[in-house]
Design an enzyme around this catalytic site. Structure first.
Site, PDB file in Angstrom:
ATOM      1  N   GLY A  15       0.778  -1.227   0.000  1.00  0.00           N
ATOM      2  CA  GLY A  15       0.000   0.000   0.000  1.00  0.00           C
ATOM      3  C   GLY A  15       0.808   1.274   0.000  1.00  0.00           C
ATOM      4  O   GLY A  15       0.249   2.355   0.162  1.00  0.00           O
ATOM      5  N   CYS A  16       2.118   1.165  -0.181  1.00  0.00           N
ATOM      6  CA  CYS A  16       2.968   2.350  -0.271  1.00  0.00           C
ATOM      7  C   CYS A  16       3.379   2.558  -1.717  1.00  0.00           C
ATOM      8  O   CYS A  16       3.711   1.598  -2.421  1.00  0.00           O
ATOM      9  CB  CYS A  16       4.226   2.193   0.591  1.00  0.00           C
ATOM     10  SG  CYS A  16       3.898   2.217   2.352  1.00  0.00           S
ATOM     11  N   THR A  17       3.368   3.802  -2.162  1.00  0.00           N
ATOM     12  CA  THR A  17       3.809   4.110  -3.510  1.00  0.00           C
ATOM     13  C   THR A  17       5.287   3.774  -3.651  1.00  0.00           C
ATOM     14  O   THR A  17       5.708   3.169  -4.630  1.00  0.00           O
ATOM     15  CB  THR A  17       3.565   5.604  -3.830  1.00  0.00           C
ATOM     16  OG1 THR A  17       2.186   5.879  -3.631  1.00  0.00           O
ATOM     17  CG2 THR A  17       3.960   5.928  -5.246  1.00  0.00           C
TER      18      THR A  17
END
Length: 114
Positions: A15-17
């Site tokens: 869920g992290c870019t």
């Protein structure tokens, strides 16, 4: 930073870019957690370092009791970060809590392969 060999798929924060990795170990003697984190992004690395500072040395119970609302109280929310960064920070926060739970489960009696 985190050594290359510890930057595994299991350590990756979903869920992290940016790519962010978090590891956790439980010291059975002191019942405290030890965290390490790294990222391929300078900003995400800094945010992860803040979380390492906050979570490192806590007991499992303290880590699991941590409330994400504290991030906003520190000014680390939508008012100071872009929406994607604020969401990534929340995902990192939850990853720290999950890693704490996982470390406790691995250390629990009967959790080994035999």
């Amino acid at each position: 930073g985190l050594p290359e060999e510890r930057r595994t798929v299991d350590a990756r924060v979903a869920g992290c870019t940016a790519q962010v990795w978090v590891t956790c170990a439980l010291d059975a003697d002191t019942n405290t957690l030890s965290f390490a984190a790294d990222s391929d992004s300078a900003l995400s690395r800094g945010l992860a370092a803040l979380l390492v500072e906050a979570f490192d040395g806590l007991t499992v119970e303290e880590a699991l009791a941590a409330d994400a609302k504290a991030l906003a109280a520190l000014g680390l929310g939508a008012s100071s970060l872009t929406a994607s960064r604020a969401n990534g920070l929340l995902n990192m926060f939850e990853a720290f809590r999950r890693r704490a739970r996982g470390a406790a489960e691995r250390a629990a009696p009967g959790s080994g392969p035999f």
